[in-house]
Design a protein around this motif. Structure first.
Motif, short mmCIF file in Angstrom:
data_model
loop_
_atom_site.label_atom_id
_atom_site.label_comp_id
_atom_site.label_asym_id
_atom_site.label_seq_id
_atom_site.Cartn_x
_atom_site.Cartn_y
_atom_site.Cartn_z
N ASP A 1 2.11 -10.51 -0.46
CA ASP A 1 1.84 -9.58 -1.56
C ASP A 1 0.52 -9.86 -2.28
OD1 ASP A 1 2.66 -11.92 -2.74
OD2 ASP A 1 4.03 -10.96 -4.15
N ASP A 2 -0.31 -10.73 -1.70
CA ASP A 2 -1.62 -11.01 -2.28
C ASP A 2 -2.42 -9.70 -2.32
OD1 ASP A 2 -4.46 -11.67 -2.45
OD2 ASP A 2 -3.86 -13.73 -2.04
N ALA B 1 -0.08 -15.23 0.49
CA ALA B 1 1.21 -14.56 0.37
C ALA B 1 1.10 -13.12 0.85
CB ALA B 1 1.68 -14.58 -1.08
N SER C 1 -1.36 -11.33 5.98
CA SER C 1 -1.40 -12.71 5.50
C SER C 1 -0.92 -13.69 6.58
CB SER C 1 -0.57 -12.87 4.23
OG SER C 1 0.77 -12.49 4.45
#
Length: 85
Positions: free
Chosen positions: A11-12, A9, A65
């Protein structure tokens, strides 16, 4: 993607660990591995852009990502041993 690999993702938290130099190297790998599959992003660069500590790639402001997920798919398509981020 394989059942073993879940897409990363944007926002990982691990995406903040990638430096601009590492992302530039990954873009080089994308160009090399993607060429036989018709993926041509010769103009993709990092352009020193970041959002919330994450390096952006300039092919539509994609997050790292996206690059990693594309590379994973190309590794699978080439029959390469899968790699983990």
């Amino acid at each position: 993607m394989s059942a073993r690999h879940r897409p990363l993702a944007p926002d990982d938290p691990r995406m903040r660990e990638y430096t601009e130099a590492q992302v530039t190297a990954l873009l080089g790998e994308l160009r090399e591995r993607g060429r036989p599959h018709g993926i041509l992003w010769g103009s993709a660069t990092t352009h020193n852009g970041t959002v919330d500590g994450r390096v952006l790639i300039d092919f539509g402001n994609a997050p790292v990502s996206t690059l990693l997920n594309l590379l994973h798919l190309l590794h699978e398509a080439d029959g390469s041993r899968t790699w983990e981020s």
